[in-house]
Write a protein that holds these residues in place. Structure first.
Motif, short mmCIF file in Angstrom:
data_model
loop_
_atom_site.label_atom_id
_atom_site.label_comp_id
_atom_site.label_asym_id
_atom_site.label_seq_id
_atom_site.Cartn_x
_atom_site.Cartn_y
_atom_site.Cartn_z
N UNK A 101 -1.82 -0.57 14.53
CA UNK A 101 -3.58 -0.24 14.30
C UNK A 101 -4.40 -1.28 14.10
N UNK A 102 -5.59 -1.36 14.27
CA UNK A 102 -6.41 -2.46 14.27
C UNK A 102 -6.38 -2.86 12.70
N UNK A 103 -6.22 -1.87 11.54
CA UNK A 103 -6.30 -2.25 10.35
C UNK A 103 -4.89 -2.39 9.65
N UNK A 104 -3.89 -2.60 10.59
CA UNK A 104 -2.51 -2.92 10.23
C UNK A 104 -1.88 -1.88 9.59
N UNK A 105 -2.51 -1.08 8.76
CA UNK A 105 -2.06 0.20 7.85
C UNK A 105 -0.56 -0.06 7.23
N UNK A 106 -0.51 -1.15 6.84
CA UNK A 106 0.68 -1.59 5.79
C UNK A 106 0.58 -0.92 4.48
N UNK A 107 1.55 -0.56 3.95
CA UNK A 107 1.47 -0.15 2.57
C UNK A 107 1.20 -1.50 1.27
N UNK A 108 0.21 -1.32 0.61
CA UNK A 108 -0.01 -2.74 -0.10
C UNK A 108 1.04 -2.68 -1.20
N UNK A 109 1.61 -1.60 -1.72
CA UNK A 109 2.51 -1.72 -2.96
C UNK A 109 4.16 -2.09 -2.20
N UNK A 110 4.23 -2.05 -1.14
CA UNK A 110 5.60 -2.65 -0.59
C UNK A 110 5.47 -3.95 0.13
N UNK A 111 6.65 -4.86 0.12
CA UNK A 111 6.45 -5.93 0.49
C UNK A 111 7.02 -5.76 1.92
N UNK A 112 6.88 -6.79 2.68
CA UNK A 112 6.83 -6.96 4.17
C UNK A 112 8.24 -6.02 4.56
N UNK A 113 9.26 -6.64 4.22
CA UNK A 113 10.77 -6.13 4.32
C UNK A 113 10.75 -4.63 4.05
N UNK A 131 19.54 -3.07 7.07
CA UNK A 131 19.30 -4.52 6.75
C UNK A 131 19.62 -5.21 7.78
N UNK A 132 20.49 -5.25 8.64
CA UNK A 132 20.90 -5.71 9.78
C UNK A 132 19.54 -5.76 10.82
N UNK A 133 19.18 -4.30 10.87
CA UNK A 133 18.02 -4.36 11.98
C UNK A 133 16.85 -4.98 11.56
N UNK A 134 16.26 -4.67 10.16
CA UNK A 134 15.26 -5.48 9.56
C UNK A 134 15.20 -7.05 9.84
N UNK A 135 16.52 -7.44 9.42
CA UNK A 135 16.49 -9.05 9.47
C UNK A 135 16.43 -9.50 10.78
N UNK A 136 16.90 -8.59 11.82
CA UNK A 136 16.95 -9.12 13.09
C UNK A 136 15.36 -8.97 13.70
N UNK A 137 14.46 -7.92 13.35
CA UNK A 137 13.28 -7.91 13.89
C UNK A 137 12.46 -8.70 13.23
#
Length: 240
Positions: A101-113, A131-137
């Motif tokens: 989305x244009x506005x990213x729509x990330x959840x402010x209370x969660x870190x990027x991981x 963990x393996x999948x997230x670290x890779x991406x």
């Protein structure tokens, strides 16, 4: 448009037949989509363009099974999904479609991981594999050094990279992007488009709404909408 057949369905990711969408209020009836016919092959990168009110976002939401057409047929990956139950549509969205989305729509209370990990949790992926999948991406999107940061601590370009990472972490076959460069400067916008084109080059089908002719040029096909109808549908020279 010709009636769908087995050969056409076999090669398609998207097949829309006479799709219309009408919204009704007490005062008026508004036809937003008017008899849309669209065929998108697996692996294509399509840009949807048109002025405000032309139906671009409604079409994208219909493709993402967020909106339900008032009329017509929608075949997704060879299956008629027009009248599926809400539960089945949710499963398709969760497992086969990624949204940017244009506005990213990330959840402010969660870190990027944690933001990127969330779709895997919903899909029931076990901890070690997650963990393996997230670290890779994270490394693929070049934001591994920001994994513990929160969205407000990142630049717009980094937030959009994180949003793209979240969209592709489940390895969807289709990515739908609504103005993904709309809140970015030209440098960050170009970097995001390069990322999307790289994802497309690996076989992911990508459909993007944009107002920018420049960024539409990253796609290999541009569909112009006007007043709820397809005005033109042209192959570009992006990958020639």
């Amino acid at each position: 448009m010709e009636h769908c057949n087995a050969d056409k369905l076999k090669g398609s990711m998207i097949l829309l037949q006479n799709i219309s969408k009408t919204y009704q209020t007490e005062d008026m009836v508004a036809a937003v989509l008017k008899g849309i016919n669209l065929y998108v092959e697996k692996g294509e990168f399509v840009a949807l363009m048109g002025p405000s009110g032309s139906g671009k976002t409604t079409l994208l939401n219909s493709l993402g099974l967020i909106d339900t057409p008032s009329q017509g047929k929608y075949f997704f990956d060879g299956e008629d999904v027009t009248s599926l139950s809400a539960k089945k549509k949710t499963l398709i969205r969760r497992n086969q479609i990624g949204f940017v989305f244009q506005s990213f729509n990330l959840i402010d209370e969660l870190n990027i991981y944690e933001n990127i990990e969330l779709p895997l949790i919903y899909s029931g992926v076990k901890g070690a594999e997650r963990k393996e999948v997230v670290e890779t991406i994270l490394e693929r999107m070049k934001i591994g050094h920001r994994r513990k940061f929160f969205p407000h601590q990142l630049s717009g370009g980094q937030q959009q990279r994180a949003a793209i990472a979240r969209a592709v972490v489940n390895n969807p076959s289709l990515i739908l992007a609504d103005e993904p460069t709309g809140n970015l400067d030209s440098k960050n916008g170009t970097e995001v488009m390069d990322l999307l084109r790289e994802l497309n080059s690996t076989g992911t089908t990508l459909i993007m709404v944009t107002h920018s002719k420049h960024f539409a040029g990253f796609a290999n096909r541009i569909v112009n909408l006007f007043d709820g109808k397809i005005l033109s549908d042209n192959v570009t020279q992006a990958f020639s």
